[in-house]
Each structure stands twice: as structure tokens, then as C-alpha cells.
Design an enzyme around this catalytic site. Structure first.
Site, short mmCIF file in Angstrom:
data_model
loop_
_atom_site.label_atom_id
_atom_site.label_comp_id
_atom_site.label_asym_id
_atom_site.label_seq_id
_atom_site.Cartn_x
_atom_site.Cartn_y
_atom_site.Cartn_z
CG HIS A 140 -1.97 -1.18 1.14
ND1 HIS A 140 -2.50 -1.86 2.10
CD2 HIS A 140 -2.74 -1.12 0.14
CE1 HIS A 140 -3.59 -2.30 1.89
NE2 HIS A 140 -3.60 -2.47 0.47
CE1 TYR A 254 -11.23 -3.92 -1.34
CE2 TYR A 254 -9.71 -5.29 -0.02
CZ TYR A 254 -10.00 -4.11 -0.79
OH TYR A 254 -9.23 -2.90 -0.66
#
Length: 362
Positions: A140, A254
């Protein structure tokens, strides 16, 4: 004191009346722009995640030749060349700071370097820090902020599929670290003498911090961080604090399952704001300019999924409301900065990104 609260993204805030500002498109055709910084002579620096550092002249024109001398950069997924920050002592040092992914598809993580910007090239490059351990997925993003005591802080992601490492004090995944500007470790870091803890760590328990800013009202650090499908957060950093990821979070994974059954737990710092579903906050700035006095002290949060800049209003230490800037454009917003002249400057995301400048209507 600011009290933590959940702000459901589906309850869209009102939009700021576009007649209250005008937007000038300064640059078009940027390839995955990521960060913007201002040089003292009026030039601006823009990073493109694909591995280019661009210079915008003081006349507003983009130099067609990228800055030379960049180190090898692994550009994949969400990563690549990320933040750029100008040394507060730039007139004396000529140095800038960059973060980028270092490594390859099998093993990569964030690296911080500094270098002198001279004649369109980077010179005297110094590797200051490399996050550990290297992860297989592209990591990230990361942001840099300078503190008044001549140190800097750097945000580091959790490695995506190594989220449990955000709670592992021995490494720097999912952490915010504090360093001296030469890369050495300040002896007064909050966890520097704790056994089994990486001495760079300022705070832990983060997922994906892509916004960081010094709050001029009290000198504290504010951050914004992505949850997965939900659980985005605005946090105020407490040295040595643990922000819970992935043990305590309002995040929705997710798979649409809750990341954890615990929205909060004892010993973890609670967010000031939480956005679910995700708005995907990609930056953070505090407005202290002179062109929009009605917004002084407000936070500016560019959002990728929401395709707007959230204007978070504050008064007397409390959050009083939120509005959407630039929602009429329907574009993913990657970074926002307040220029020295008080204008608000925004990078839009994607393979044809733009640099926008917000000014008063007249």
C-alpha cells in the site's frame, strides 16, 4: 476534544455550491499522478506512479522531460513512485524526499530516499529507510510529513495479504515510523527501548495510510487510511498508540464479510471519523490559506471511490459537518494540497490525470 463517529458514505454530504469557487485545469495528460509538492521558487513537483518525477515551472507549464537520476522503482498494482516532499530547509540543502516501492514482484516494500534536485536531475541520493519485511503483493501507499523538531514521519502499508503484521511490533508493516531527516532513529521515539519492537515505530495497527498532515491547531498529526470495502478512518496520532487493524475495525472485507466482530477494543485508539462504505481517502490537507476564509481549519480529504474531495468542517476542536468539493467532475481524486498563495490544488487519478487549481469565483 473530537469525538469519534461513524459517517456512513451512503448518506452523501451536501455538495459545495460550484459558484463559490472556480476551477482552472493547469496540467492534463499525467500518467497515474500520485503526489504534489511546492518548491520555494514557485515550481511544483508531481510524482507519477509509473516512475516519473515531473516539474511544473513557475509559469504553470509542464517540463516535457522528467527529472533524471531516479532509482529503480517497482511499479505495479497500487505501488510505484509515491510521495514527494520538499525539505523545509530546501534553500540551504536543495534536497527533496521520495517514497517508492523497492524490489520486485516476489518481494517489495517502501523505500525512503533523499536527494538534491539540481539542473533537472537528482544528485547525492541517500537511502534513508527501507520498510521490512518485503512482501509479495505490491504494498500500500506511503506519505511523508515533517515535524517541527526536525524529524519526519512516514506511513507504511500492511502488505495487503499480511495484515496481521500491522500488530507485529518487530517489523514496520502497517506502521507510522518517525526518523531524523538523515534516516537515523530519534532516541525519544515512544517504543525505542521496548524489547521486540522496531525502534522506528511511532504508531501501529494501520492498514493503508495515504493521507498525513500536521494539525496547526495543536501540533498533532492527523491521518486518513483506507479500509477495504469499509472502515476508512480519520485518526489523530498518539505516540505509541495502536489503531487496531485488523483486530478492531469497522471495516468490511472484499468478501463483504466483517473484517473483525470488534469495532473497538480496550487499548486501541478510536477513529475520529469512520466512513463505511469506503470513500477511499487518498490524501489529507488542512486548509489554512487566505483565499477561502470560510474554510479555514477545515480538512480536505481527496476520495478515489467517492470521486470528490471531502471538506470536513471543524470548530472548537469538534467536527461539525462535511461537504463535497468537485463532485460535479465525477473524477477520482488522488491528492490535495494547499498552495502558498492559498489556492487548493488537486491531482485527479488515472492514466490521464489532471492538476486542478481551485480559486475564488472572481
Amino acid at each position: 476534544m473530537i469525538f469519534g463517529s461513524i459517517w456512513p458514505a451512503w448518506a452523501e454530504p451536501p455538495r459545495v455550491d460550484p459558484s463559490l469557487y472556480r476551477v482552472v485545469t493547469e496540467i492534463e495528460g499525467l500518467e497515474r499522478p500520485w503526489s504534489l509538492a511546492f518548491l520555494p521558487d514557485g515550481r511544483r513537483l508531481i510524482t507519477e506512479a509509473v516512475g516519473r518525477l515531473r516539474v511544473v515551472g513557475s509559469d504553470g507549464t509542464l517540463d516535457p522531460t522528467p527529472v533524471g537520476g531516479l532509482p529503480p522503482i517497482y511499479a505495479a498494482g497500487q505501488g510505484g513512485l509515491m510521495d514527494v516532499a520538499v525539505d523545509p530547509d530546501f534553500p540551504e540543502t536543495g534536497r527533496i524526499f521520495l517514497t517508492f516501492l523497492h524490489g520486485d514482484a516476489e518481494a517489495n516494500n517502501v523505500r525512503l530516499v533523499s536527494a538534491r534536485l539540481q539542473d533537472g536531475t537528482l544528485q547525492d541520493m541517500r537511502v534513508l529507510f527501507t520498510a521490512t519485511p518485503k512482501a509479495g503483493a505490491s504494498n500500500h501507499g506511503s506519505r511523508i510529513a515533517f515535524l517541527p523538531d526536525d524529524t519526519l514521519v512516514l506511513s507504511l502499508g500492511d502488505g495487503f495479504d499480511r495484515r496481521e503484521d500491522a500488530q507485529n511490533r518487530a517489523n514496520t508493516l502497517g506502521k507510522v515510523v518517525r526518523l531524523n531527516r538523515d534516516g537515523s532513529i530519534p532516541p525519544d521515539n515512544p517504543l525505542v527501548h521496548r524489547p521486540g519492537t522496531a525502534p522506528e515505530v511511532l504508531t501501529l495497527g494501520h492498514r493503508n495510510v495515504q493521507g498525513i498532515a500536521l494539525d496547526p491547531t495543536d501540533g498533532s498529526l492527523l491521518i486518513t487510511e483506507h479500509g477495504p470495502r469499509g472502515g476508512d478512518e480519520l485518526n489523530r496520532l498518539v505516540p505509541g498508540g495502536n489503531y487496531g487493524w485488523p483486530l478492531a475495525s469497522g471495516g468490511v472485507d472484499y468478501s463483504f464479510a466483517r473484517v473483525t466482530p470488534f469495532a473497538s477494543l480496550p487499548g486501541f485508539e478510536a477513529p475520529l471519523l469512520e466512513w463505511t462504505p469506503s470513500i477511499a481517502p487518498a490524501g489529507l490537507a488542512v486548509y489554512e490559506g487566505r483565499l477561502f476564509p470560510q474554510w479555514r481549519g477545515a480538512l480536505l480529504v481527496p476520495a478515489l471511490v467517492e470521486k470528490a474531495v471531502r471538506l470536513v468542517h471543524r470548530q472548537d476542536g469538534g467536527i461539525t459537518g462535511q461537504e463535497l468539493l468537485l463532485a460535479e467532475f465525477g473524477e477520482r481524486m488522488r491528492d490535495v494540497r494547499v498552495a502558498p498563495d492559498g489556492s487548493i490544488q488537486v491531482l485527479t487519478d488515472g492514466i490521464d490525470g489532471r492538476l486542478l487549481r481551485l480559486l475564488p469565483p472572481s
